[in-house]
Design an enzyme around this catalytic site. Structure first.
Site, PDB file in Angstrom:
ATOM      1  N   GLU A 149       0.562  -1.171  -0.064  1.00 11.56           N
ATOM      2  CA  GLU A 149       0.090   0.115   0.037  1.00 11.56           C
ATOM      3  C   GLU A 149       1.035   1.080   0.116  1.00 11.56           C
ATOM      4  O   GLU A 149       1.684   1.369   0.716  1.00 11.56           O
ATOM      5  CB  GLU A 149      -1.008  -0.079   1.158  1.00 11.56           C
ATOM      6  N   HIS A 165      -4.928  10.003  14.578  1.00 11.10           N
ATOM      7  CA  HIS A 165      -4.660   8.845  14.866  1.00 11.10           C
ATOM      8  C   HIS A 165      -4.154   8.844  16.584  1.00 11.10           C
ATOM      9  O   HIS A 165      -4.647   7.843  17.252  1.00 11.10           O
ATOM     10  CB  HIS A 165      -3.310   8.416  14.233  1.00 11.10           C
TER      11      HIS A 165
END
Length: 208
Positions: A149, A165
């Protein structure tokens, strides 16, 4: 990391992580060459910096459990496509699409899927462009197509995502609605900042 996976039953996991590490190592070299080429030959470099990682064994099995899947190597291969991850940070949003075009011209970067969270942001305000590519890793036993990815963001998008996050890690579950609302507002402000800085760049170019 790999020494802990040397028992006989853990060797398939070790091999899985190693092949993803090899994919990241090779792509790192390729991107470093492209980065240096732009810095030395072209007038403008769309890449600010690059980060890399390979998920740890515990992270993979935890993700499989969240997907209600048995923590097996086969399930990891077939269902988790971000075991190997590369993040490319760009200056402006337009640079992101320039990098995508650049990567699409690399003959052994097979683009499997594009998730464009810039044109279609997530409900919480998250913006980034995710490429899932298949990269051939050459081993003594043969070629192993390996999924990687690649996330491509601007500096501002990366700043927001990093803070978001940390906030969600603190809460483990969803943050309170007031926090979610403020995060979305911050995402909108950062998006506006990205657009204004890009307009400023063009204004300066027009004066030259």
């Amino acid at each position: 990391m790999y020494e802990a996976l040397l028992t006989e039953e853990m060797k398939p996991w070790r091999d899985l992580l190693l092949v993803h590490k090899f994919a990241v190592d090779e792509i790192r070299t390729r991107l470093s060459i492209l980065d240096e080429e732009f810095r030395n030959i072209h007038d403008y470099n769309p890449i600010e910096h690059i980060r890399y990682r390979v998920k740890k064994f515990n992270s993979i099995t935890e993700k499989l459990e969240r997907l209600n899947l048995e923590p097996t190597v086969e399930n990891a291969k077939n269902n988790i496509f971000d075991i190997a991850g590369i993040r490319i940070i760009c200056t402006f949003t337009a640079d992101i699409y320039s990098v995508v075009e650049l990567l699409s011209k690399q003959h052994d970067f097979k683009i499997v899927e594009i998730k464009d969270y810039i044109k279609n942001p997530k409900s919480n305000g998250y913006k980034s462009l995710h490429l899932h590519i298949e990269y051939p890793v050459f081993l003594s036993s043969g070629i192993v197509p390996t999924r990687v990815e690649i996330q491509i963001r601007t500096i501002a998008m990366d700043f927001w995502a990093s803070i978001e996050h940390k906030i969600y890690y603190k809460y483990r579950e969803k943050a309170p609605k007031s926090i979610q609302r403020q995060l979305k507002e911050c995402a909108d402000l950062i998006s506006d900042l990205d657009n204004r800085m890009y307009s400023l760049k063009h204004s300066i170019n027009d004066l030259e």
